[in-house]
Design a protein around this motif. Structure first.
Motif, PDB file in Angstrom:
ATOM      1  N   VAL A   1      42.746  46.302  41.670  1.00  0.00           N
ATOM      2  CA  VAL A   1      41.904  45.187  41.214  1.00  0.00           C
ATOM      3  C   VAL A   1      42.455  44.581  39.930  1.00  0.00           C
ATOM      4  O   VAL A   1      42.448  43.349  39.757  1.00  0.00           O
ATOM      5  CB  VAL A   1      40.453  45.663  41.043  1.00  0.00           C
ATOM      6  CG1 VAL A   1      39.599  44.592  40.369  1.00  0.00           C
ATOM      7  CG2 VAL A   1      39.860  46.041  42.389  1.00  0.00           C
ATOM      8  N   GLU A   2      42.948  45.407  39.035  1.00  0.00           N
ATOM      9  CA  GLU A   2      43.529  44.898  37.796  1.00  0.00           C
ATOM     10  C   GLU A   2      44.707  43.976  38.089  1.00  0.00           C
ATOM     11  O   GLU A   2      44.849  42.904  37.484  1.00  0.00           O
ATOM     12  CB  GLU A   2      43.978  46.062  36.916  1.00  0.00           C
ATOM     13  CG  GLU A   2      44.587  45.640  35.594  1.00  0.00           C
ATOM     14  CD  GLU A   2      45.043  46.822  34.750  1.00  0.00           C
ATOM     15  OE1 GLU A   2      45.593  46.577  33.655  1.00  0.00           O
ATOM     16  OE2 GLU A   2      44.866  47.980  35.174  1.00  0.00           O
ATOM     17  N   THR A   3      45.553  44.374  39.048  1.00  0.00           N
ATOM     18  CA  THR A   3      46.710  43.558  39.400  1.00  0.00           C
ATOM     19  C   THR A   3      46.283  42.258  40.061  1.00  0.00           C
ATOM     20  O   THR A   3      46.805  41.174  39.746  1.00  0.00           O
ATOM     21  CB  THR A   3      47.646  44.346  40.329  1.00  0.00           C
ATOM     22  OG1 THR A   3      48.099  45.522  39.651  1.00  0.00           O
ATOM     23  CG2 THR A   3      48.847  43.513  40.742  1.00  0.00           C
ATOM     24  N   LEU A   4      45.327  42.331  40.994  1.00  0.00           N
ATOM     25  CA  LEU A   4      44.861  41.121  41.663  1.00  0.00           C
ATOM     26  C   LEU A   4      44.213  40.150  40.677  1.00  0.00           C
ATOM     27  O   LEU A   4      44.427  38.931  40.760  1.00  0.00           O
ATOM     28  CB  LEU A   4      43.873  41.482  42.764  1.00  0.00           C
ATOM     29  CG  LEU A   4      44.441  42.145  44.018  1.00  0.00           C
ATOM     30  CD1 LEU A   4      43.314  42.570  44.948  1.00  0.00           C
ATOM     31  CD2 LEU A   4      45.395  41.205  44.752  1.00  0.00           C
ATOM     32  N   ALA A   5      43.419  40.678  39.757  1.00  0.00           N
ATOM     33  CA  ALA A   5      42.760  39.812  38.779  1.00  0.00           C
ATOM     34  C   ALA A   5      43.784  39.071  37.928  1.00  0.00           C
ATOM     35  O   ALA A   5      43.600  37.888  37.596  1.00  0.00           O
ATOM     36  CB  ALA A   5      41.830  40.635  37.897  1.00  0.00           C
TER      37      ALA A   5
END
Length: 270
Positions: free
Chosen positions: A72-76
Motif C-alpha cells: 500500500v505504501e508503494t501504491l500510494a
C-alpha cells in the motif's frame, strides 16, 4: 483532467478527457487482465485503470510483494500524481478489496484526495477470520485443487506442472499479503470515529463458495455510508454473471458523474 505521465503500476497513461478515474485492483493470483473488458461496460466518462501489481503479466520480472503495508505504501506513492489530479474511485476484487480499502485509508490519513466511492467485491471484512487459505497451509496439488473449486483456475491446468510452477508462487505471495492485513493500516472496526468518510459499496456473489455474504456485510464497520449488493454468480461474479453486477455498478458510477441512471435492458421474453 490533465494527462498524467506513465506510472509503474498502470499499463497506459490515463485519459485526459475522463470525468472519473476508476482504479481496479485484482484478486490473489490474478492480474490487470481481469478488467480488460470493463472499459466497454461502464459509462463513457469513466476511465477504467486496472492496477498491475508486480510479479505477473507485463510485470512478471519484478519482485512480488508479500506484505500489505509495503504494498500500500508503494501504491500510494506511485499513484499519487493520478489520484491528486481529479475525481477517482476504486474497485477491488477479493484480495484487491483489501488493497483498495487500505489505499483509500492511506490517502485520507495523509491529507490527500480520497476516492469519491469505494467498491469492494468478494472479500470478507479483514477483522474476521480469513476465508482465503493461509499461504503455507496446503501443498501445491491441494492449493491448485482449491483454486479450481472456487473458479480461480481452469481444471485443465491441474495436469500442467510447468504452468503450476509459475502460478502457485504468485498465489502464495498474494495470500501472504492477505494474511498481513493487520499491517495494511485500515481503520479500527471497533472505533466508530475512525470509519471512512465516504461511500463504500460491497458486492457479494450469491453462489460464492468461498465468501459468505454476511462476512462481506461486515465491511459496514469501516465506513459511515455503506451498502451491500448481492449479485448472481460465484467468487468471480464480474466474469461469470456480468449483467447484474455492471447494472448495479453503473448506477453508482452514473450517480458519481451526475448523470441519470442507465436504463436496464428489457427482460427476455418467456
Amino acid at each position: 483532467m490533465t494527462t498524467t505521465a506513465a506510472v509503474p503500476c498502470l499499463n497506459r497513461t490515463p485519459r485526459a478527457d475522463a470525468r472519473l478515474r476508476l482504479f481496479c485492483f485484482h484478486h490473489a493470483g490474478g492480474g490487470a487482465s481481469f478488467f480488460s473488458s470493463w472499459a466497454a461496460r461502464v459509462p463513457s466518462g469513466v476511465d477504467v485503470l486496472p492496477v498491475q501489481l508486480p510479479g505477473r503479466e507485463a510485470r512478471y520480472r519484478e519482485p512480488r510483494f508479500q506484505d500489505a503495508g509495503e504494498l500500500v505504501e508503494t501504491l500510494a506513492r506511485d499513484l499519487a500524481p493520478c489520484l491528486d489530479e481529479g475525481p477517482w474511485a476504486a474497485y477491488g476484487h477479493s484480495m484487491g478489496a483489501l488493497v483498495a480499502a487500505a489505499l483509500a485509508t492511506a490517502r485520507l490519513r495523509a491529507g490527500g484526495r480520497g476516492p469519491e466511492a469505494l467498491f469492494l467485491g468478494a472479500y470478507a471484512a479483514p477483522h474476521l477470520t480469513p476465508t482465503l487459505p493461509l499461504p503455507d497451509r496446503y501443498e501445491d496439488r491441494e492449493l491448485a485443487r482449491l483454486l479450481v473449486d472456487f473458479g480461480g483456475m481452469h481444471p485443465q491446468f491441474l495436469d500442467r506442472e510447468d504452468w503450476l510452477r509459475v502460478l502457485l508462487p504468485i498465489v502464495r505471495d498474494d495470500l501472504r499479503v492477505c494474511a498481513s492485513h493487520s499491517r495494511a493500516g485500515l481503520p479500527d472496526p471497533d472505533d466508530e470515529q475512525a470509519r471512512l468518510p465516504l461511500a463504500v459499496e460491497a458486492f457479494a456473489g450469491l453462489d460464492d463458495p468461498l465468501v459468505d455474504p454476511a462476512r462481506v456485510r461486515a465491511w459496514e464497520r469501516y465506513a459511515h455510508d455503506f451498502r451491500l449488493t448481492l449479485v448472481p454468480g460465484g467468487h468471480f461474479f464480474p466474469r461469470e454473471e456480468p449483467g447484474p453486477f455492471f447494472g448495479r455498478l453503473n448506477r453508482s458510477l452514473a450517480r458519481l458523474l451526475g448523470e441519470p441512471p442507465p436504463v436496464a435492458p428489457p427482460a427476455a421474453p418467456g
